[in-house]
Write a protein that holds these residues in place. Structure first.
Motif, mmCIF file in Angstrom:
data_model
loop_
_atom_site.group_PDB
_atom_site.id
_atom_site.type_symbol
_atom_site.label_atom_id
_atom_site.label_comp_id
_atom_site.label_asym_id
_atom_site.label_seq_id
_atom_site.Cartn_x
_atom_site.Cartn_y
_atom_site.Cartn_z
ATOM 1 N N LYS A 121 44.982 118.523 6.298
ATOM 2 C CA LYS A 121 44.318 119.250 7.380
ATOM 3 C C LYS A 121 43.917 118.302 8.503
ATOM 4 C CE LYS A 121 42.515 122.983 4.476
ATOM 5 N NZ LYS A 121 41.306 123.618 3.898
ATOM 6 N N SER A 122 43.592 117.074 8.153
ATOM 7 C CA SER A 122 43.200 116.085 9.151
ATOM 8 C C SER A 122 44.383 115.543 9.931
ATOM 9 C CB SER A 122 42.484 114.922 8.455
ATOM 10 O OG SER A 122 43.399 114.233 7.607
ATOM 11 N N ARG A 123 45.603 115.808 9.439
ATOM 12 C CA ARG A 123 46.856 115.258 9.967
ATOM 13 C C ARG A 123 46.911 113.742 9.860
ATOM 14 N NH1 ARG A 123 50.213 119.356 11.926
ATOM 15 N NH2 ARG A 123 51.765 117.742 11.487
ATOM 16 N N ALA A 124 46.088 113.169 9.006
ATOM 17 C CA ALA A 124 46.142 111.730 8.738
ATOM 18 C C ALA A 124 47.384 111.426 7.900
ATOM 19 C CB ALA A 124 44.885 111.287 7.998
ATOM 20 N N PRO A 125 47.831 110.176 7.899
ATOM 21 C CA PRO A 125 48.979 109.827 7.062
ATOM 22 C C PRO A 125 48.710 110.100 5.582
ATOM 23 C CG PRO A 125 48.563 108.098 8.652
ATOM 24 C CD PRO A 125 47.390 109.045 8.732
#
Length: 227
Positions: A121-125
């Motif tokens: 959801k955070s679009r972090a790797p």
């Protein structure tokens, strides 16, 4: 199942996201970023070499040299089986991390399948637990390849597939890579700290993604399906 990856960032960007606390990590990967990375290709993989974090390119797929004609080339390893005789040597000496921005799954009937992009959801790797064979290659690239560790999707995470890759936080990914950690402790780690379904979201993407040679950032863009 995890049979296609979105690795849209560079190796150096993935290393930075890992927040490695020790000596400077080394980026040796020559693979271009890809939003449609498929098995049977060389992809960026993080591992420890002489106490240094290295990201270089490894073949996605593994079969032991003695298993030719006995078992197919694997691209994933079930977490329930990584303690068996086939996988345990890789857990002891070949723990690795596959960095990515997301992975893909398909729903629907054959000939009419819809791909979905699954991501934090955070679009972090993402840091996907993997195991690799790091010895010499005798004849086939898959003898020194890697597989992604998968777990049950807890009742059908994202309502897309019953299996999912084991995704770790950066801190737990560093622990998984630590060569001091025993194989038994590493197995317990990935069973207990994998990020849960609530951490993820997903959207439909273009069916062009089904062609492994298909590339371009629009492939991973959200597709609004008709109601």
């Amino acid at each position: 199942m995890c049979g296609r990856l979105d690795q849209s960032h560079s190796a150096s960007e993935y290393l930075a996201a890992m927040q490695w606390p020790q000596s400077n990590p080394f980026a040796a990967s020559q693979a271009a970023p890809s939003d449609n990375a498929s098995p049977g290709t060389y992809r960026p993989l993080m591992r420890i070499v002489d106490d240094q974090l290295v990201i270089d390119d490894w073949f996605w797929g593994y079969r032991a040299s003695w298993a030719v004609g006995k078992v197919p080339i694997a691209i994933n390893a079930r977490i329930e089986k990584i303690a068996n005789r086939y996988w345990s040597p890789l857990v002891r000496t070949g723990r690795a991390i596959i960095p990515a921005d997301g992975w893909y799954e398909w729903t629907g009937e054959k000939g009419n399948k819809q791909p979905w992009h699954i991501h934090l959801k955070s679009r972090a790797p993402l840091f996907l637990a993997a195991i690799a064979a790091t010895g010499p290659c005798r004849e086939n690239a898959c003898e020194t390849g890697f597989v992604i560790v998968t777990a049950d999707a807890e009742g059908g995470m994202v309502d897309v597939h019953d299996r999912r890759p084991v995704v770790l936080s950066a801190a737990d990914a560093r622990l998984w890579l630590d060569p001091v950690l025993s194989a038994d402790a590493a197995e317990r780690l990935v069973r207990s700290v994998a990020l849960g379904p609530d951490e993820f979201e997903w959207h439909a993407v273009s069916r062009e993604l089904g062609r492994s040679a298909s590339e371009g950032p629009h492939r991973a863009a959200q597709l609004d399906l008709p109601l």
